[in-house]
Scaffold this motif. Structure first.
Motif, PDB file in Angstrom:
ATOM      1  N   GLY A 171     -14.538 -45.493 -41.908  1.00 25.44           N
ATOM      2  CA  GLY A 171     -14.911 -46.326 -40.677  1.00 25.44           C
ATOM      3  C   GLY A 171     -14.247 -46.161 -39.342  1.00 25.44           C
ATOM      4  N   VAL A 172     -13.825 -44.886 -39.243  1.00 24.24           N
ATOM      5  CA  VAL A 172     -13.225 -44.718 -37.676  1.00 24.24           C
ATOM      6  C   VAL A 172     -13.982 -43.426 -37.109  1.00 24.24           C
ATOM      7  N   LEU A 173     -14.449 -43.905 -35.921  1.00 21.59           N
ATOM      8  CA  LEU A 173     -15.136 -42.908 -34.898  1.00 21.59           C
ATOM      9  C   LEU A 173     -14.119 -42.413 -33.904  1.00 21.59           C
ATOM     10  N   TYR A 174     -14.156 -41.084 -33.963  1.00 27.12           N
ATOM     11  CA  TYR A 174     -13.377 -40.282 -32.851  1.00 27.12           C
ATOM     12  C   TYR A 174     -14.072 -39.700 -31.988  1.00 27.12           C
ATOM     13  N   GLN A 175     -13.728 -39.820 -30.668  1.00 27.48           N
ATOM     14  CA  GLN A 175     -14.403 -39.012 -29.470  1.00 27.48           C
ATOM     15  C   GLN A 175     -13.591 -37.477 -29.631  1.00 27.48           C
ATOM     16  N   LEU A 176     -14.296 -36.572 -29.584  1.00 28.03           N
ATOM     17  CA  LEU A 176     -13.862 -35.184 -30.137  1.00 28.03           C
ATOM     18  C   LEU A 176     -13.554 -34.489 -28.416  1.00 28.03           C
ATOM     19  N   ALA A 177     -12.483 -34.530 -27.879  1.00 23.57           N
ATOM     20  CA  ALA A 177     -12.066 -33.911 -26.669  1.00 23.57           C
ATOM     21  C   ALA A 177     -12.208 -32.534 -26.609  1.00 23.57           C
ATOM     22  N   ASP A 178     -11.855 -31.850 -27.764  1.00 22.00           N
ATOM     23  CA  ASP A 178     -11.515 -30.389 -27.565  1.00 22.00           C
ATOM     24  C   ASP A 178     -12.893 -29.727 -27.450  1.00 22.00           C
ATOM     25  N   LEU A 179     -14.109 -30.395 -27.846  1.00 19.83           N
ATOM     26  CA  LEU A 179     -15.381 -29.914 -27.522  1.00 19.83           C
ATOM     27  C   LEU A 179     -16.067 -30.027 -26.126  1.00 19.83           C
ATOM     28  N   GLY A 180     -14.976 -30.860 -25.439  1.00 17.83           N
ATOM     29  CA  GLY A 180     -15.533 -30.559 -23.929  1.00 17.83           C
ATOM     30  C   GLY A 180     -16.543 -31.768 -23.493  1.00 17.83           C
ATOM     31  N   TYR A 181     -17.237 -31.779 -22.503  1.00 19.44           N
ATOM     32  CA  TYR A 181     -18.354 -32.602 -21.881  1.00 19.44           C
ATOM     33  C   TYR A 181     -19.504 -32.065 -21.906  1.00 19.44           C
ATOM     34  N   GLY A 182     -20.574 -32.728 -22.350  1.00 20.11           N
ATOM     35  CA  GLY A 182     -21.889 -32.231 -22.132  1.00 20.11           C
ATOM     36  C   GLY A 182     -22.791 -33.171 -22.231  1.00 20.11           C
ATOM     37  N   SER A 183     -24.358 -32.789 -22.392  1.00 21.62           N
ATOM     38  CA  SER A 183     -25.276 -33.630 -22.556  1.00 21.62           C
ATOM     39  C   SER A 183     -25.778 -33.311 -23.845  1.00 21.62           C
ATOM     40  N   TRP A 184     -25.004 -33.785 -24.836  1.00 18.27           N
ATOM     41  CA  TRP A 184     -25.086 -33.123 -26.545  1.00 18.27           C
ATOM     42  C   TRP A 184     -26.222 -33.599 -27.079  1.00 18.27           C
ATOM     43  N   GLU A 185     -27.065 -32.726 -27.474  1.00 26.25           N
ATOM     44  CA  GLU A 185     -28.268 -32.582 -28.159  1.00 26.25           C
ATOM     45  C   GLU A 185     -27.906 -32.717 -29.723  1.00 26.25           C
ATOM     46  N   GLY A 186     -27.015 -32.035 -30.201  1.00 27.98           N
ATOM     47  CA  GLY A 186     -26.720 -31.747 -31.591  1.00 27.98           C
ATOM     48  C   GLY A 186     -25.451 -31.029 -31.832  1.00 27.98           C
ATOM     49  N   ALA A 187     -25.035 -31.183 -32.912  1.00 28.90           N
ATOM     50  CA  ALA A 187     -23.976 -30.045 -33.467  1.00 28.90           C
ATOM     51  C   ALA A 187     -23.917 -29.991 -34.913  1.00 28.90           C
ATOM     52  N   THR A 188     -23.637 -28.884 -35.281  1.00 31.51           N
ATOM     53  CA  THR A 188     -23.702 -28.539 -36.810  1.00 31.51           C
ATOM     54  C   THR A 188     -22.410 -27.804 -37.316  1.00 31.51           C
ATOM     55  N   LEU A 189     -22.008 -28.120 -38.370  1.00 31.53           N
ATOM     56  CA  LEU A 189     -20.865 -27.370 -38.870  1.00 31.53           C
ATOM     57  C   LEU A 189     -21.319 -25.915 -39.203  1.00 31.53           C
ATOM     58  N   VAL A 190     -20.377 -24.888 -39.235  1.00 28.91           N
ATOM     59  CA  VAL A 190     -20.690 -23.541 -39.459  1.00 28.91           C
ATOM     60  C   VAL A 190     -19.444 -22.915 -40.353  1.00 28.91           C
ATOM     61  N   ASP A 191     -19.691 -22.287 -41.563  1.00 27.52           N
ATOM     62  CA  ASP A 191     -18.950 -21.764 -42.467  1.00 27.52           C
ATOM     63  C   ASP A 191     -17.822 -20.807 -41.888  1.00 27.52           C
ATOM     64  N   THR A 192     -16.879 -20.831 -41.737  1.00 28.23           N
ATOM     65  CA  THR A 192     -15.958 -19.834 -41.418  1.00 28.23           C
ATOM     66  C   THR A 192     -15.381 -18.646 -42.165  1.00 28.23           C
ATOM     67  N   GLY A 193     -15.641 -19.085 -43.535  1.00 30.80           N
ATOM     68  CA  GLY A 193     -15.037 -18.104 -44.467  1.00 30.80           C
ATOM     69  C   GLY A 193     -13.552 -18.340 -44.771  1.00 30.80           C
ATOM     70  N   ASP A 194     -13.081 -19.348 -44.193  1.00 28.72           N
ATOM     71  CA  ASP A 194     -11.769 -19.399 -44.056  1.00 28.72           C
ATOM     72  C   ASP A 194     -11.313 -21.082 -44.170  1.00 28.72           C
ATOM     73  N   SER A 195     -10.376 -21.236 -45.094  1.00 25.07           N
ATOM     74  CA  SER A 195     -10.195 -22.600 -45.437  1.00 25.07           C
ATOM     75  C   SER A 195      -9.208 -23.409 -44.328  1.00 25.07           C
ATOM     76  N   SER A 196      -8.687 -22.424 -43.523  1.00 34.79           N
ATOM     77  CA  SER A 196      -7.607 -23.084 -42.676  1.00 34.79           C
ATOM     78  C   SER A 196      -8.341 -23.391 -41.111  1.00 34.79           C
ATOM     79  N   LYS A 197      -9.785 -23.100 -40.933  1.00 28.79           N
ATOM     80  CA  LYS A 197     -10.557 -23.080 -39.826  1.00 28.79           C
ATOM     81  C   LYS A 197     -11.652 -24.030 -39.768  1.00 28.79           C
ATOM     82  N   VAL A 198     -12.354 -24.325 -38.875  1.00 31.22           N
ATOM     83  CA  VAL A 198     -13.501 -25.174 -38.814  1.00 31.22           C
ATOM     84  C   VAL A 198     -14.160 -25.007 -37.453  1.00 31.22           C
ATOM     85  N   ALA A 199     -15.598 -24.808 -37.813  1.00 30.06           N
ATOM     86  CA  ALA A 199     -16.344 -24.125 -36.817  1.00 30.06           C
ATOM     87  C   ALA A 199     -17.376 -25.063 -36.544  1.00 30.06           C
TER      88      ALA A 199
END
Length: 172
Positions: free
Chosen positions: A122-150
């Motif tokens: 139940g915690v909502l985080y603002q994601l500063a690393d993603l910058g600013y925008g007029s965000w329509e959407g976002a989706t998770l992508v498989d990096t194939g690497d367990s130490s990375k997220v895309a």
């Protein structure tokens, strides 16, 4: 369920620490196997701002003048991702609901913030690393690497370009 309403509209709501906010929000609805609603309400009790600080004042979210109760603006398209979406250790470590503010006019015209709801905590985080925008959407992508997220991001600003964020997983 996220709402695409302005930062100064909608009924006021209160976080667990007493912070009162207006504007867009995320609600949950628990439905049993018979299709009956068993529970519903605000999906988060705490908000963490772009600087990693617990929100105690609405201005941390909206950037508006002191005394404003304005919170989030126009949460647009959203996606829910289960922990380990792409296999053990791949994807997010927790169940995450991604959605962004679809506005270029907030934060002194810098734009909206992409947010992530840790559903189970139940915690909502603002994601500063993603910058600013007029965000329509976002989706998770498989990096194939367990130490990375895309995360693949869609911005409605003009002009805009598809963006891909790749980061190293961390608890920091």
């Amino acid at each position: 369920v996220n709402s695409e309403i302005g930062k100064d509209t909608g009924a006021l709501y209160t976080l667990d620490n007493g912070t009162r906010l207006n504007g867009a929000r995320i609600n949950f609805v628990d439905i049993n196997n018979a299709g009956q609603v068993k529970n519903s309400g605000l999906a988060y009790s705490k908000v963490v701002d772009r600087f990693g600080v617990t929100v105690t004042d609405p201005t941390q979210i909206s950037g508006d003048a002191a005394g404003s109760l304005n919170g989030f603006t126009r949460f647009c398209s959203a996606n829910l991702f289960e922990a380990n979406t792409f296999g053990t250790g791949k994807g997010f470590a927790n169940r995450i609901f991604l959605m962004g503010e679809e506005s270029s006019a907030v934060q002194n015209n810098k734009g909206g913030t992409m947010c992530a709801l840790d559903v189970d905590n139940g915690v909502l985080y603002q994601l500063a690393d993603l910058g600013y925008g007029s965000w329509e959407g976002a989706t998770l992508v498989d990096t194939g690497d367990s130490s990375k997220v895309a995360i693949f991001l869609g911005d409605d600003s003009t002009p805009s370009f598809p963006m891909l964020y790749v980061g190293t997983k961390s608890t920091a």
